[in-house]
Design a protein around this motif. Structure first.
Motif, PDB file in Angstrom:
ATOM      1  N   ILE A  47       0.849  -1.195   0.000  1.00  0.00           N
ATOM      2  CA  ILE A  47       0.000   0.000   0.000  1.00  0.00           C
ATOM      3  C   ILE A  47       0.886   1.247   0.000  1.00  0.00           C
ATOM      4  CG2 ILE A  47      -1.904   1.176   1.197  1.00  0.00           C
ATOM      5  CD1 ILE A  47      -2.576  -1.697   0.357  1.00  0.00           C
ATOM      6  N   TYR A  48       0.950   1.892  -1.140  1.00  0.00           N
ATOM      7  CA  TYR A  48       1.609   3.192  -1.232  1.00  0.00           C
ATOM      8  C   TYR A  48       0.521   4.261  -1.125  1.00  0.00           C
ATOM      9  CZ  TYR A  48       6.242   1.773  -3.064  1.00  0.00           C
ATOM     10  OH  TYR A  48       7.510   1.292  -3.234  1.00  0.00           O
ATOM     11  N   PRO A  82       4.072  10.829  -1.670  1.00  0.00           N
ATOM     12  CA  PRO A  82       5.061  10.027  -2.395  1.00  0.00           C
ATOM     13  C   PRO A  82       6.338   9.777  -1.603  1.00  0.00           C
ATOM     14  CG  PRO A  82       4.945  12.244  -3.286  1.00  0.00           C
ATOM     15  CD  PRO A  82       3.831  12.131  -2.305  1.00  0.00           C
ATOM     16  N   ALA A 126       6.492   8.941   1.589  1.00  0.00           N
ATOM     17  CA  ALA A 126       6.310   7.979   2.678  1.00  0.00           C
ATOM     18  C   ALA A 126       6.571   6.553   2.198  1.00  0.00           C
ATOM     19  CB  ALA A 126       4.887   8.085   3.209  1.00  0.00           C
ATOM     20  N   ALA A 127       7.098   5.747   3.101  1.00  0.00           N
ATOM     21  CA  ALA A 127       7.346   4.340   2.774  1.00  0.00           C
ATOM     22  C   ALA A 127       6.020   3.611   2.627  1.00  0.00           C
ATOM     23  CB  ALA A 127       8.171   3.692   3.876  1.00  0.00           C
ATOM     24  N   PRO A 128       5.980   2.555   1.830  1.00  0.00           N
ATOM     25  CA  PRO A 128       4.726   1.805   1.701  1.00  0.00           C
ATOM     26  C   PRO A 128       4.466   0.974   2.952  1.00  0.00           C
ATOM     27  CG  PRO A 128       6.457   0.683   0.503  1.00  0.00           C
ATOM     28  CD  PRO A 128       7.054   1.952   1.032  1.00  0.00           C
ATOM     29  N   ASP A 129       3.233   0.519   3.056  1.00  0.00           N
ATOM     30  CA  ASP A 129       2.852  -0.372   4.154  1.00  0.00           C
ATOM     31  C   ASP A 129       2.483  -1.709   3.519  1.00  0.00           C
ATOM     32  OD1 ASP A 129       2.280  -1.215   6.645  1.00  0.00           O
ATOM     33  OD2 ASP A 129       0.470  -0.009   6.932  1.00  0.00           O
ATOM     34  N   ILE A 130       2.554  -2.780   4.291  1.00  0.00           N
ATOM     35  CA  ILE A 130       2.284  -4.101   3.729  1.00  0.00           C
ATOM     36  C   ILE A 130       1.140  -4.763   4.508  1.00  0.00           C
ATOM     37  CG2 ILE A 130       3.290  -6.334   3.070  1.00  0.00           C
ATOM     38  CD1 ILE A 130       5.091  -4.334   1.936  1.00  0.00           C
ATOM     39  N   LEU A 162       7.522  -6.242  12.646  1.00  0.00           N
ATOM     40  CA  LEU A 162       8.081  -5.106  13.389  1.00  0.00           C
ATOM     41  C   LEU A 162       8.049  -5.361  14.891  1.00  0.00           C
ATOM     42  CD1 LEU A 162       6.560  -2.153  11.406  1.00  0.00           C
ATOM     43  CD2 LEU A 162       8.974  -2.573  11.726  1.00  0.00           C
ATOM     44  N   LYS A 199      13.344  -1.888  10.391  1.00  0.00           N
ATOM     45  CA  LYS A 199      12.925  -0.546  10.824  1.00  0.00           C
ATOM     46  C   LYS A 199      13.730   0.530  10.121  1.00  0.00           C
ATOM     47  CE  LYS A 199      11.076  -1.583  15.268  1.00  0.00           C
ATOM     48  NZ  LYS A 199      11.426  -1.711  16.666  1.00  0.00           N
ATOM     49  N   LEU A 253      12.550   1.079   6.675  1.00  0.00           N
ATOM     50  CA  LEU A 253      11.317   1.853   6.568  1.00  0.00           C
ATOM     51  C   LEU A 253      11.502   3.306   6.976  1.00  0.00           C
ATOM     52  CD1 LEU A 253       8.831  -0.772   7.980  1.00  0.00           C
ATOM     53  CD2 LEU A 253       8.768   0.188   5.686  1.00  0.00           C
ATOM     54  N   SER A 254      12.242   3.533   8.073  1.00  0.00           N
ATOM     55  CA  SER A 254      12.322   4.918   8.552  1.00  0.00           C
ATOM     56  C   SER A 254      13.281   5.763   7.713  1.00  0.00           C
ATOM     57  CB  SER A 254      12.678   4.968  10.035  1.00  0.00           C
ATOM     58  OG  SER A 254      13.835   4.213  10.261  1.00  0.00           O
ATOM     59  N   LEU A 297      13.211  -4.032   0.835  1.00  0.00           N
ATOM     60  CA  LEU A 297      12.153  -4.209   1.838  1.00  0.00           C
ATOM     61  C   LEU A 297      11.511  -5.590   1.694  1.00  0.00           C
ATOM     62  CD1 LEU A 297      10.181  -3.092   4.012  1.00  0.00           C
ATOM     63  CD2 LEU A 297       8.773  -2.243   2.154  1.00  0.00           C
ATOM     64  N   LEU A 353      11.628  -8.701   4.344  1.00  0.00           N
ATOM     65  CA  LEU A 353      10.394  -9.254   4.899  1.00  0.00           C
ATOM     66  C   LEU A 353      10.268 -10.744   4.606  1.00  0.00           C
ATOM     67  CD1 LEU A 353       7.819  -6.439   4.182  1.00  0.00           C
ATOM     68  CD2 LEU A 353       8.525  -7.284   6.403  1.00  0.00           C
TER      69      LEU A 353
END
Lengths: 381, 300
Positions: free
Chosen positions: A59-60, A65, A67-71, A83, A95, A98-99, A112, A116
């Motif tokens: 999820i972007y 633009p 921000a890092a995506p989420d899964i 995490l 971490k 992502l950060s 990433l 994962l």
């Protein structure tokens, strides 16, 4: 800005992931999460794991633009919280990944996803280790030293619980054994072992075994041709694997040597048919030659199986003068049924094939056995 | 603060609150997050003819108000670490105590109704930092567009012990016998001071002891304070002036009151204009921000 487009920063990340990942990842579906635009900023990745696939939603946010995506992981992986969990070291890498996200660096999504997947593999191993099954515990303790084994515990409400192992076989680098090979990915052979979980003390049933190879390996040799040694009662993987690996190693060496035989055969063909129009230079599985008989000229396509010379080449004749109503050249059906002996010399094989073709050509002239309806033929005569 | 949070059986949310969360979500241009305020209480279900549920105490987390940022990562970063400073600022800017923080909301369009990797970690961090802050409500929309607008939501409570989410039932509170317990457990909070409702002469009835003197002087102080606050609301028109509405000064007085109202209306109009102007500025700024973001994303 075109409709239904992937924003450039996101698309760069996806393209890098798809083209550079050592295991092949696919994008299954892409869609938009915006209110007023159709910028595609979320998609499903299909990632190979343990000879199966896992599907993760990435999820972007097109509006954010930087921000890092989420899964979002699969519905059966509720307890996979990369995490949170234990293992400080692994968590830290994730971490940081992502950060310190840099959306302008196209390699980020791949690192990433790799990180994962690594954590997911550890998570599944831990789940399998927690299964209360004596045989399983024994198997794990005896094959601990083998590298690269992936495990997966599948449990459903309706399905019986089972543990899948993907055991990479043989240490040889097949890619390096094939001269000037064109494979993009490292070719591998795995043994898939499925253990039914039994919590009773009763003798454990034999596991379900299957050999699996990377798909491109087909060009060299077909994994289905390998006969699995039988699994004896009370056996364990550590006992079973060495003999299997030996058989496969022998077969691969043979398959590699057969490339040379095929190459020599193609060379022998050129003495009879003239220089090939086209030939597969790496695996020598295909070659085509132009043949003329009187005014009639046609192409002969030779398909050599990985079992050549045990199996004769399959031939297709393609006219260079006759076309069907769709404008495609007229082709004969696959010709595999003609006299053949693997004990002939390669040059004799080539001559025999020429003999077969001359016979076919005579037949064609008499009865248009190539299936040509002469009324519709655009003849160059 | 490492106390285990009480196990919540239900999450109650008032209809208008839920509706305004949905409204804020559907008007946001992208995904958004927010905070949930409220309290956890133990409710005894009232016995009634149309309720045959068990009479044991139910622990209910009641959402009373919320805040939606309209953006993502508003109080945490990409890896889900909390930004405590901005979180504290947000909480206090709503006049809330951190103990009122019940949890948070994530609104993301067209995604599965399962907590994501980051949401897990943010919730875990919140529940470890604040008391009672373990509720997470996820809002989404269906993956496939349809003519009918559907809002999907799911509530969870995070358990620090098992590090996992437990799905919880959401009760949308409405008027009716099933919700009577909510209203009986209602306790009002208001910034409006209590009106001193004292009868003149009642102090004469009280015996003149030293104790009660100190008490009454304390009481008088707090009354004076409340009175001052009230007068502040009425702009110098103290309650005492009300007796001028009678007698010879009445005509003069009415004029004054009218003038007061006129001033108040003028003030209101000024305020309205101010709001209008600032809304326009906010909109302009938002559009500008959007353009900048598109520029960063290479979308121009």
């Amino acid at each position: 800005m075109s409709a239904d487009s992937v924003p450039p920063l996101i698309s760069a990340q996806i393209n890098y992931l798809l083209s550079h990942s050592p295991f092949s990842i696919k994008v299954d579906n892409a869609w938009s999460g915006c209110k007023n635009s159709s910028l595609l900023d979320r998609f499903t990745l299909v990632i190979p794991f343990c000879l199966d696939f896992i599907r993760w939603d990435v999820i972007y946010n097109a509006h954010y633009p930087l921000a890092a995506p989420d899964i979002i992981f699969g519905p059966e992986d509720d307890n996979f919280n990369p995490l949170l969990g234990d293992g400080e070291g692994d968590k830290k890498t994730l971490k940081n990944c992502l950060s310190d996200w840099n959306s302008k660096d196209p390699t980020r999504l791949m690192s990433l996803i790799h990180e994962l997947r690594e954590l997911y593999s550890l998570y599944q191993k831990k789940r399998v280790a927690d299964v209360d099954d004596h045989r399983l515990k024994f198997e794990i303790s005896t094959i601990l030293s083998r590298e690269g084994i992936e495990m997966y515990l599948s449990s459903g409400i309706e399905k019986p619980e089972e543990v899948k192992f993907a055991v990479p076989l043989i240490g040889m680098d097949i890619n390096r054994m094939v001269h000037s090979c064109t494979w993009k990915h490292q070719q591998k052979i795995y043994l898939q072992v499925i253990f039914p979980v039994s919590r009773k003390l009763a003798p454990a049933p034999a596991p379900h075994l299957k050999l699996v190879s990377t798909p491109e390996l087909k060009a060299l040799f077909s994994i289905e041709d390998v006969k699995l040694p039988s699994w004896l009662d009370g056996m364990c993987l550590a006992e079973y694997l060495p003999a299997l690996e030996e058989t496969i190693e022998e077969q691969i060496l043979e398959a590699v040597s057969l490339i040379g035989v095929r190459r020599n055969f193609i060379e022998a063909l050129s003495l009879v048919f003239g220089r090939p129009v086209e030939a597969d230079p790496v695996f020598c599985r295909k070659t085509s030659a132009l043949v003329a008989s009187g005014v009639f000229t046609f192409l002969v396509h030779f398909h050599l199986s990985s079992q050549f010379p045990k199996q004769q080449p399959a031939l297709i004749l393609q006219s260079s003068q006759h076309f069907n109503s769709q404008g495609a050249p007229v082709r004969s059906p696959l010709i595999t049924d003609y006299p053949w002996s693997p004990r002939w010399e390669l040059s004799q094989m080539a001559e025999r094939i020429l003999g077969v073709l001359e016979l076919q050509e005579v037949l064609q002239r008499d009865s248009t056995s190539l299936g040509i309806d002469l009324d519709h033929v655009v003849a160059a005569k | 603060m490492q106390m285990e949070e009480p196990q919540v059986q239900k999450i109650a949310i008032y209809g208008p609150t839920l509706a305004s969360i949905l409204q804020r979500f559907s008007s946001a241009s992208g995904d958004a997050d927010g905070l949930l305020f409220g309290h956890v209480s133990r409710i005894t279900p009232t016995l009634s003819d149309d309720d045959n549920s068990a009479t044991s105490l139910t622990t209910v987390a009641t959402v009373t108000s919320f805040f939606i940022s309209g953006t993502i990562n508003s109080f945490y970063n990409s890896s889900g670490e909390l930004n405590l400073v901005s979180l504290q600022n947000l909480v206090s800017s709503f006049g809330k105590h951190p103990d009122n923080l019940l949890g948070w909301i994530s609104c993301r369009r067209k995604t599965p109704l399962r907590p994501s990797m980051r949401e897990y970690y943010v919730t875990s961090n919140l529940s470890r930092t604040f008391l009672n802050c373990s509720i997470f409500i996820l809002f989404s929309t269906p993956l496939i567009d349809s003519l009918i607008h559907t809002h999907e939501y799911r509530a969870f409570q995070f358990s620090k012990i098992t590090n996992s989410f437990e799905p919880k039932q959401i009760d949308v509170v409405n008027i009716g016998p099933a919700f009577r317990s909510h209203y009986s457990s209602f306790c009002p909070h208001s910034t409006f001071p209590m009106l001193p409702c004292e009868l003149r002469g009642s102090s004469a009835m009280v015996e003149d002891s030293a104790d009660s003197k100190a008490e009454s002087s304390n009481h008088a102080k707090s009354v004076a304070k409340d009175q001052k606050e009230l007068d502040n609301w009425a702009l110098g028109f103290e309650v005492g002036k009300l007796n001028q509405m009678l007698g010879s000064e009445a005509a003069n007085y009415t004029e004054n009151v009218e003038k007061l109202y006129e001033n108040m209306l003028a003030k209101l109009e000024g305020l309205a204009r101010l709001v209008e102007k600032s809304s326009a500025l906010v909109l302009e700024q938002e559009n500008h921000n959007m353009k900048l973001r598109y520029k960063v994303a290479g979308l121009e």
